[in-house]
Design a protein around this motif. Structure first.
Motif, mmCIF file in Angstrom:
data_model
loop_
_atom_site.group_PDB
_atom_site.id
_atom_site.type_symbol
_atom_site.label_atom_id
_atom_site.label_comp_id
_atom_site.label_asym_id
_atom_site.label_seq_id
_atom_site.Cartn_x
_atom_site.Cartn_y
_atom_site.Cartn_z
ATOM 1 N N VAL A 129 18.188 -28.092 29.569
ATOM 2 C CA VAL A 129 17.907 -26.881 28.810
ATOM 3 C C VAL A 129 16.703 -26.143 29.397
ATOM 4 O O VAL A 129 15.660 -26.748 29.618
ATOM 5 C CB VAL A 129 17.561 -27.223 27.346
ATOM 6 C CG1 VAL A 129 17.475 -25.954 26.528
ATOM 7 C CG2 VAL A 129 18.586 -28.171 26.752
ATOM 8 N N ALA A 130 16.858 -24.849 29.626
ATOM 9 C CA ALA A 130 15.715 -24.066 30.116
ATOM 10 C C ALA A 130 15.659 -22.774 29.327
ATOM 11 O O ALA A 130 16.690 -22.265 28.885
ATOM 12 C CB ALA A 130 15.875 -23.774 31.606
ATOM 13 N N ASN A 131 14.463 -22.241 29.157
ATOM 14 C CA ASN A 131 14.377 -20.948 28.483
ATOM 15 C C ASN A 131 14.362 -19.826 29.511
ATOM 16 O O ASN A 131 14.471 -20.057 30.716
ATOM 17 C CB ASN A 131 13.195 -20.895 27.502
ATOM 18 C CG ASN A 131 11.862 -20.672 28.206
ATOM 19 O OD1 ASN A 131 11.799 -20.504 29.417
ATOM 20 N ND2 ASN A 131 10.797 -20.703 27.433
ATOM 21 N N ALA A 132 14.220 -18.599 29.000
ATOM 22 C CA ALA A 132 14.390 -17.435 29.878
ATOM 23 C C ALA A 132 13.090 -16.921 30.477
ATOM 24 O O ALA A 132 13.106 -15.923 31.181
ATOM 25 C CB ALA A 132 15.079 -16.312 29.108
ATOM 26 N N SER A 133 11.989 -17.607 30.228
ATOM 27 C CA SER A 133 10.660 -17.407 30.817
ATOM 28 C C SER A 133 9.567 -17.441 29.770
ATOM 29 O O SER A 133 9.769 -17.102 28.610
ATOM 30 C CB SER A 133 10.501 -16.085 31.615
ATOM 31 O OG SER A 133 10.273 -14.957 30.793
ATOM 32 N N LEU A 134 8.395 -17.883 30.225
ATOM 33 C CA LEU A 134 7.157 -17.742 29.461
ATOM 34 C C LEU A 134 6.207 -16.911 30.331
ATOM 35 O O LEU A 134 6.606 -16.444 31.386
ATOM 36 C CB LEU A 134 6.556 -19.110 29.140
ATOM 37 C CG LEU A 134 7.392 -19.980 28.171
ATOM 38 C CD1 LEU A 134 6.711 -21.325 27.979
ATOM 39 C CD2 LEU A 134 7.557 -19.284 26.811
ATOM 40 N N TYR A 135 4.953 -16.751 29.851
ATOM 41 C CA TYR A 135 4.058 -15.844 30.585
ATOM 42 C C TYR A 135 3.838 -16.249 32.042
ATOM 43 O O TYR A 135 3.989 -15.457 32.944
ATOM 44 C CB TYR A 135 2.674 -15.783 29.936
ATOM 45 C CG TYR A 135 2.654 -15.412 28.490
ATOM 46 C CD1 TYR A 135 3.372 -14.340 28.000
ATOM 47 C CD2 TYR A 135 1.876 -16.148 27.601
ATOM 48 C CE1 TYR A 135 3.322 -14.003 26.659
ATOM 49 C CE2 TYR A 135 1.815 -15.814 26.260
ATOM 50 C CZ TYR A 135 2.546 -14.747 25.786
ATOM 51 O OH TYR A 135 2.485 -14.434 24.467
ATOM 52 N N GLU A 136 3.409 -17.498 32.231
ATOM 53 C CA GLU A 136 3.057 -17.969 33.573
ATOM 54 C C GLU A 136 2.828 -19.469 33.497
ATOM 55 O O GLU A 136 3.081 -20.071 32.447
ATOM 56 C CB GLU A 136 1.850 -17.212 34.141
ATOM 57 C CG GLU A 136 0.704 -16.981 33.204
ATOM 58 C CD GLU A 136 -0.217 -18.195 33.081
ATOM 59 O OE1 GLU A 136 -0.199 -18.835 31.996
ATOM 60 O OE2 GLU A 136 -0.939 -18.506 34.054
ATOM 61 N N GLY A 137 2.311 -20.050 34.553
ATOM 62 C CA GLY A 137 2.202 -21.499 34.622
ATOM 63 C C GLY A 137 1.309 -22.161 33.571
ATOM 64 O O GLY A 137 1.801 -22.866 32.674
ATOM 65 N N PRO A 138 -0.008 -21.967 33.662
ATOM 66 C CA PRO A 138 -0.901 -22.727 32.780
ATOM 67 C C PRO A 138 -0.616 -22.570 31.285
ATOM 68 O O PRO A 138 -0.647 -23.549 30.541
ATOM 69 C CB PRO A 138 -2.289 -22.187 33.165
ATOM 70 C CG PRO A 138 -2.137 -21.868 34.621
ATOM 71 C CD PRO A 138 -0.751 -21.284 34.736
ATOM 72 N N SER A 139 -0.290 -21.364 30.835
ATOM 73 C CA SER A 139 -0.007 -21.231 29.406
ATOM 74 C C SER A 139 1.320 -21.903 29.045
ATOM 75 O O SER A 139 1.546 -22.246 27.883
ATOM 76 C CB SER A 139 -0.029 -19.761 28.981
ATOM 77 O OG SER A 139 0.863 -19.005 29.761
ATOM 78 N N SER A 140 2.182 -22.124 30.032
ATOM 79 C CA SER A 140 3.414 -22.869 29.769
ATOM 80 C C SER A 140 3.087 -24.341 29.532
ATOM 81 O O SER A 140 3.729 -25.013 28.716
ATOM 82 C CB SER A 140 4.389 -22.739 30.932
ATOM 83 O OG SER A 140 4.707 -21.389 31.144
ATOM 84 N N VAL A 141 2.081 -24.839 30.254
ATOM 85 C CA VAL A 141 1.627 -26.210 30.022
ATOM 86 C C VAL A 141 1.152 -26.332 28.577
ATOM 87 O O VAL A 141 1.531 -27.253 27.848
ATOM 88 C CB VAL A 141 0.498 -26.577 31.012
ATOM 89 C CG1 VAL A 141 -0.139 -27.903 30.629
ATOM 90 C CG2 VAL A 141 1.034 -26.601 32.441
ATOM 91 N N ALA A 142 0.339 -25.357 28.152
ATOM 92 C CA ALA A 142 -0.175 -25.395 26.776
ATOM 93 C C ALA A 142 0.983 -25.314 25.776
ATOM 94 O O ALA A 142 0.957 -25.955 24.721
ATOM 95 C CB ALA A 142 -1.162 -24.255 26.561
ATOM 96 N N SER A 143 2.006 -24.532 26.131
ATOM 97 C CA SER A 143 3.141 -24.405 25.225
ATOM 98 C C SER A 143 3.906 -25.714 25.112
ATOM 99 O O SER A 143 4.467 -26.028 24.055
ATOM 100 C CB SER A 143 4.076 -23.291 25.714
ATOM 101 O OG SER A 143 3.381 -22.058 25.705
#
Ligand SMILES: Cc1ncc(COP(=O)(O)O)c(C=O)c1O
Ligand SMILES: Cc1ncc(COP(=O)(O)O)c(C=O)c1O
Lengths: 470, 515, 515, 470
Positions: A129-143
């Motif tokens: 399962v993958a989503n259609a994008s988040l903001y960028e790398g580091p904030s994706s880690v936080a997510s």
């Protein structure tokens, strides 16, 4: 009226009449006097288009970009070649200008792109399962941490010191909101210290965070780390580099629960750091906890194949305070660039690119290590980036090398006090052996020079003036 | 004259449109083993087997099944797909709350300059002076526009700015030794507001809306106490009306020690007319992809810079852009300052969405103060004109204004009479608008308004375009009187017709099955 | 799998398509007095009245009635218009003789580099070394591909190259004291050939075609005498067949002292396989917008460089690109040489269509010798495969090959049986193909073939695409058997249907009437 | 298979089978052995996309372009600002990639653009009929001569020496084909010598050719010249600058029969000289003798408005040897750029731009004339370009000024031996007063220096090496 608006004086008059208000002021009548700005904004006057370009070009001209230097900077964003098709397609109005596809009947282009993007990310990461994008790398880690809290009902985050400093810092920032604790595990020989990790993990741990290749370029054993996490009922989260997934074992095959990453290397511009995109993939069980938009396939009333935003019940516009995340505007256009890039490279191309980079990196690592005053910071296997120690003050050396038109790499001392003498060197397909030799030669000159030189005030001043293009 | 002459579009699904007849194929389905659009530069170093360099167990066993297509196929695929989108460069896109204003092409040009697009984010600040100066100037401009002295450009979108705002609020209160647990948001607030509150570890407390569409002051007073960390507000709010009590609201919240957060999604209504800082807000986010013309990209990228008051400043995210004082006649140097001992820290990697900053800065330089004010005035003029046109006809009857006042840059209609008298829902009206060649307004938001239609034409539309949109509404309502089934079956002209969203969530197919 | 599944498109005009319902408005009709998309930089010098600087009688009295629109309207207008075109990035475009091959996007990128796009044509050669070197290298590459030693890039298109060729021929003969008056062209030749002959002051003499589709040698012999200045030939010719007698043809023409001109429009068939120079041609033009991937742009720009033999070289247009000999260890310098005492002179301003050269050069560098050969091989393979597919089905019966041989990169069918047996003309088949989503082949050319269909799929198409095209032909012919009226009424799906061309020439409306 | 083709080995096999030929060679069986190339083409190997960009960028980097210099070069092509919309729209596949609109049902976009373009050119020139483009300026002049021969059945062409040298030379080249004679009339005080013209005209004259502003920048009296031509039954042909038509009297108002011109100034790239477009407008009576494509309005079978190629009976593909011209592929995309540019500027914008340029040109002319060693070459009124004499060898001066980053203008000695000391300076809206002052100051330094200096061999060599970027 500006060049972007169309209301002529005649239009204004007719429109105000229809509204039944005597003047433009009348439209703002409900603004209390205390909050009205009683002067013009203090901004410079508007410019004609050619003047705008002139001004911005003058500013741009004061940056040393990767066209004007030989660039070995990496640290999360890389100077890969982005093919002309990416720009050509992403600049089409049909992709550039619409909003999030809330009206799927007229947004099939964007929605299908999301679906294709999700497929590509799922393939890359080996996770379903993958989503259609988040903001960028580091904030994706936080997510991912936010997801882990929801999934485990725990709030202790164990992070490898090999995780990008920006990711660790961002996680720390978010954690203050979540009310999570962040505990760090050190590196040993370039790799996450397995012993320390084992000792740090406990049954309050929500997730373990590692990066692959890690910030020092070393390739982690994701499987081992995932097992350690799972042994305590924690999730294993990996931040991965998309390009080297062409050759490195995908997180999904290693038992990783959530894989995230920075999308810039996939045909994105450097753009001084953004916009790019973050990707986010997970195992099936986390589907309904995923952050961000997800497109899904369906059919229309006549049975035609189509795509919609799926599982919207996760999202802020439906679920509000119970949403799995607060994200709304993400990075759809950059993600489009990403899937175009991956389709351009194709199945074989990604592998070949990965192989080329691994081999060039090996060459560069050996070549640099042969320079007097340079030694390896660790000897763990690497793929696209490696760390060395310099026998001279790194910022000094970087300055000297920059004067020869080379950006030698990223000074590790910026974020790792223990590696004050460390330099992180990134290799892409754009860095030829000739470029690498040039770097080696430049370092060979700069290291002794930096040690010899006593930098006088006057020298400093001259070089400053030069650097800002004065 | 214009091309906005309204003709009645088809109301039959009998003969599919050409696009409806096109087969839908993904890029993965176009893939043929062995084809390629890219070749990789030749290996100019030893072709050592990879497992000599990296232990085999760390290597991938089978390649990812990426598409295999030639460049012509790649271009055709995405070009064809693109034509299945409606876009702002085709026609009116009055999507409320989203500020679908024109995206000037010069912004794309300057963003693409190599000095911007090819600048590595880890470049030493002394070799990125142009970028830092651009960011600094943009900060100054946003500060002036918002009426607040300090700016951080870092947040990646509005929602990210909101999160920053609440983390700042938390840091501010904690620094004063206070622990506050609740955040107030009006019941009209955008979904990101409550979602952010939760993510930031607070509890959401809803504040009621009064009969003029503003914050219900009594309710606000009754909920304001020392546990309140913040009030998040949009002004003009999501009903498109300006809250005249804003000064009193600020007094109440500040009175109990809370901060006031301004959701800047609606800034496009008031640029040059009023400033959040002057209204008493402590923290503001600005959606550069709304008021400042960054293209929406089908759902990003955007950027959500925040402007804050002096008391919030110490907590701003790092790094911050600083300008040297130019002492001793030296060049004024820009730098990144990572210190900020009280800072909430980083919200993301590197310095933020610089490419978006370049576009927003170009926009501000193109318009100047006058032009920004003109943009807001025209946006408000357009909204009120469209509203007036709609009220003249059947719109006044079936789609009345939810709160009967002058609107700002957008307005919210209620489709409740249409639903009860004509048997057509707001969704049906929206879908039929698609057939008329318009993107529909935002629908079913704000939640407060039954069958809401939130209409924001922006300053981009011409009078003729607004007339055509009003005419389309009129014709659609006439159709609904005559034969509501037309609306219920609409759209008829789009590449696909109504889609089964329930199925997509019930049995999710979220990626191409391969093999 | 691909998206080329063929579905039967509508055959009714009852319900117009969405595009057919759109009103057609010109940019002039969108104009509203006072609007503007551009502002001009402020005057930073004295605002002196213009008639102080230029006598009033030389000044314009009323401004030209140019459109007045804002930037958003401008963008929307042309974006909407663009969607009323079929393009190569949408689907197969087998337009015979035009080589509609893929236009690589990287070519656009390199052409747009400031060092190319912003280089002033009057720049001193020593400060335009990169441009001159690029041209020089392109000349060398074309020389190798054509098998002729000297190249001039100057001509702006194929027809311009043809004119150059005949002017060279004239200069060559005159220099030898000969006056020749006639130019031979096969009856299958492209219209530009005879038109050029006239423009160059010669008389056209048609040469017949033999039963294999080649030049009729007897007819050629009978028309070849000392009055013949030149034979203009395409090989493969416009029938898509390679003239096996080319060596004999060259012998005949050279035998009477004529020059042999190669119309390079069909070079895409033989790159790396055969070279005009080796066939005996003296002068060749190359359409960079055909074989070398310059986009066709809806009818240009292109470029028509010429390659010539030693004996023609002295007459080449000026300026020529020359490379310094690098004597004494000096850098090899490129320069423009204007001398050429025997030169025919200039054919146009400056150095030619440099932007086209940059794209063509990028294309040649992308493919290399191998890749060019692959392009030709694939073009020939695709044509023969499509032909084989068509012959299998109804195509073999109703649209037989005009000359029954292996074809090269294109082939010519005759719609004569379809016309006589089914009552549908080639035009009708072509129009119905539009409904199937394909651009039709070239029709009614060459004139020699009754109801001709000239099909050139190019190397760009995939096997699936060719299959879909063959299927479409098959279905259309089946439709014609069933109900020929469908074809006669087609197209049904295009933005407009069949247009009244006669009216447009009888009562020409060639510009927007204003006032 | 390359990255632009799709036939895999499996495809080839299946396709050859269907064809009934055993191998690719079999497809070329009909090529006689004598004309087969029995070796590979001697071309360098193909490159990956990033390498192609690198190579071309390296070449481009060796040109001094108008971004890297302050450019006062003109002589027919001008450094005007081309707005971003021009590129954005002309790069759309829908405009970029189709062929000439032979199938009007699927080419309405291109055809309507032609119609709009014709309208704009007709408005600019004040002549009722315009075509949809020719190659470029000078060859359009020659094409006007071809029309004149057809119209007058005469073949003597009288050209002003103020006509662009490239136009005169091109006309001369074409004339050898047409069998026409070309006679030149000199300039007096910067303007076409009216007396000499009168003396040269005779009843064999097909047409008189003038340029406005002429090559030396001077504004001609078109009306007077047209009258002179008409007095002998000759056509009056004017080559005009499109930009200054915003302020200068249009040829149609002056009795000119055929107006042609170079389209580059209308938002076109400099492109080292091409591609641009030529425009061609005439009086009604020449309609059926016009060269090139012309779009016309009509209706479809259902009565919808539409556009087609009109009057095709003039053209080579129909009329063959009797065609009015041999042109086939013209410059449609560039013409599209032209009409976008004109719509962008708009009615007022073109006037304002013209006024700005006239005033800046006046400033520049005065400013330069005030420099020691610079004097006006003529004092006729000018609009966008003017000629001066330098009291030092012009190429020398140009070199020196170039080293200060300024391209001072066009050396008239290249084409006018009588003006060996002449320099032609072009002004656009991109040349600010600051730029002009910079040019003046640079000339003030360069002129005495060029006179003083004795250029030694070694100096020459050094500067050569520098110029080619070695
Ligand atoms: C009122 C309001 N607030 C907040 C947001 C969130 O902004 P973003 O999408 O940039 O995260 C939006 C965007 O749709 C909005 O309309
Ligand atoms: C066989 C042939 N010859 C000559 C030409 C003329 O070339 P151009 O259009 O470049 O002038 C063409 C172009 O259509 C052609 O097909």
């Amino acid at each position: 009226m500006s060049r972007y608006t169309s209301a002529t004086d005649a239009d204004r008059k007719a429109m105000l009449e229809a509204i039944g208000v005597g003047s433009i002021e009348g439209l703002f009548a409900e603004l209390p006097a205390e909050v009205r700005l009683d002067r013009l904004l203090e901004l410079p006057d508007g410019l004609s288009e050619s003047e705008v370009v002139e001004e911005l070009a003058a500013l741009a001209g004061r940056n040393a970009d990767a066209d004007s230097e030989v660039c070995f900077l990496g640290a999360g964003m890389y100077d890969h070649y982005s093919p002309a098709v990416v720009d050509a397609i992403t600049q089409r109005s049909e992709f550039l200008t619409p909003y999030t596809p809330y009206q799927p009947e007229v947004s099939q282009g964007g929605l299908q792109v999301m679906f294709e993007f999700q497929t590509a990310i799922s393939e890359l990461t080996g996770l379903p399962v993958a989503n259609a994008s988040l903001y960028e790398g580091p904030s994706s880690v936080a997510s991912a941490a936010y997801l882990a809290i929801g999934a485990t009902k725990r709030s202790r985050m164990v992070v490898s010191r090999g995780l990008h400093p920006h990711s660790r810092q961002t996680l720390q920032t978010y954690a203050r909101g979540f009310g999570a604790e962040v505990v760090e595990v050190g590196l040993e020989g370039g790799l996450t210290d397995a012993g320390e990790l084992a000792a740090t993990l406990d049954d309050q741990t929500a997730a373990v965070f590692v990066q692959n290749p890690n910030f020092l370029g070393a390739i982690e054993d994701l499987e081992e780390l995932a097992e350690a996490a799972h042994a305590h009922g924690a999730l294993a989260v990996a931040s991965v580099d998309a390009i080297t997934l062409g050759v490195l074992r995908p997180p999904g095959d290693c038992g990783i629960d959530v894989a995230v990453g920075e999308g810039q290397p996939l045909g994105g511009r450097l753009d001084y750091g953004g916009p790019s995109f973050g990707f986010f993939a997970a195992t099936e069980e986390h589907l309904r906890r995923m952050p961000g938009r997800i497109a899904g396939e369906t059919t229309d009333v006549d049975g035609r194949r189509g795509f919609v935003l799926a599982l919207q019940a996760r999202e802020q516009h439906i679920r509000r305070e119970k949403a799995t995340h607060n994200i709304c505007t993400a990075q759809a256009l950059n993600a489009l660039g990403g899937v175009i890039y991956l389709s351009w490279l194709g199945k074989q191309g990604l592998v070949e690119l990965g192989e080329l980079i691994v081999r060039r990196t090996a060459y560069a690592r050996e070549r640099l290590a042969s320079v007097e005053g340079v030694e390896l910071l660790h000897d763990a296997p690497v793929a696209r980036e490696f760390a060395v120690r310099l026998a001279a003050p790194v910022p000094e050396v970087l300055d000297r090398v920059a004067h020869e038109g080379v950006a030698a790499g990223y000074w590790l001392g910026r974020e790792y006090p223990e590696h004050e003498d460390g330099l992180l060197v990134a290799i892409t397909e754009r860095r030829s052996t000739e470029d690498i030799d040039r770097l080696a030669n430049s370092l060979a000159r700069a290291i002794p020079a930096a040690n010899d030189a006593k930098v006088t005030d006057s020298e400093t001043k001259a070089s400053v003036a030069e650097e800002v293009g004065a | 004259m214009s091309d906005h002459t309204t003709r009645t579009p088809r109301a039959t699904a009998e003969v599919p449109t050409p696009q409806q007849s096109e087969p839908v194929t993904t890029i993965f389905e176009r893939s043929v083993r062995g084809r390629r659009a890219a070749t990789v530069p030749p290996t100019d170093v030893d072709e050592r087997p990879l497992d000599e360099l990296i232990p085999a167990r760390l290597l991938r066993e089978r390649p990812a099944e990426l598409p295999e297509v030639s460049e012509p196929e790649l271009v055709r695929h995405y070009n064809r797909l693109s034509r299945r989108n409606f876009d702002l460069d085709t026609g009116p896109y009055p999507l409320g709350s989203c500020t679908m204003k024109h995206n000037p092409r010069v912004n794309e040009r300057v963003a693409a300059l190599p000095g911007h697009a090819r600048l590595h984010p880890a470049q030493e600040p002394k070799r990125a002076q142009g970028a830092l100066e651009l960011m600094w100037r943009l900060e100054r401009a946003l500060s002036e526009i918002c009426g607040l002295p300090h700016v951080s450009l870092q947040p990646s979108a509005g929602s990210h700015g909101e999160l920053a705002g609440l983390l700042l609020t938390r840091a501010y209160h904690e620094d004063r030794g206070e622990e506050r647990t609740r955040v107030l948001t009006p019941d009209t607030s955008h979904g990101t507001n409550p979602a952010t509150v939760t993510m930031a570890g607070y509890e959401v407390v809803k504040v009621a809306t009064d009969e003029r569409g503003g914050v219900d002051l009594d309710d606000l007073r009754s909920k304001s106490d020392e546990s309140v960390a913040c009030l998040m507000l949009t002004n003009p709010n999501t009903l498109g009306v300006f809250d005249e009590n804003i000064v009193e609201i600020a007094r109440i919240v500040h009175g109990v020690g809370g901060t006031l957060y301004y959701d800047g999604a609606n800034l496009n209504a008031i640029m040059g007319w009023s400033r959040p800082g002057d209204m008493g807000f402590d923290i503001v986010h600005v959606n550069l992809h709304k008021s400042f013309s960054q293209p929406h990209g089908g759902g990003g990228p955007g950027a959500g810079p925040i402007a804050v008051s002096d008391r919030i400043e110490p907590y701003l995210p790092v790094p911050r852009i600083v300008r040297g004082d130019g002492a001793n006649g030296a060049e004024r140097r820009f730098d990144l300052d990572y210190s900020g001992p009280k800072s909430i820290g980083r919200l993301r990697g590197f310095q933020g969405n610089f490419g978006v900053f370049a576009r927003a800065y170009a926009y501000i330089r193109s318009l100047g103060g006058d032009g920004l004010r003109d943009a807001s005035e025209t946006a408000v003029l357009n909204a009120n004109y469209l509203l007036a046109r709609l009220r003249q006809g059947r719109g006044g009857k079936y789609l009345p204004l939810a709160f009967d006042r002058l609107c700002m840059h957008e307005f919210v209609l209620s489709g409740s009479p249409a639903k009860h008298e004509l048997g057509v829902k707001t969704l049906d009206v929206a879908k039929r608008l698609l057939d008329y060649g318009f993107h529909p307004p935002t629908i079913y938001f704000p939640l407060l308004v039954e069958e809401a239609l939130m209409v924001e034409p922006t300053e981009t539309e011409t009078k003729e375009g607004l007339d055509a949109l009003a005419d389309a509404f009129e014709q659609i309502l006439a159709e609904a009187e005559r034969d509501p089934e037309i609306l219920r079956q609409a759209p008829f002209t789009t590449p696909v017709r109504r889609l089964d969203e329930a199925q997509a969530s019930r049995k999710p197919v979220l990626r191409q099955p391969l093999d």
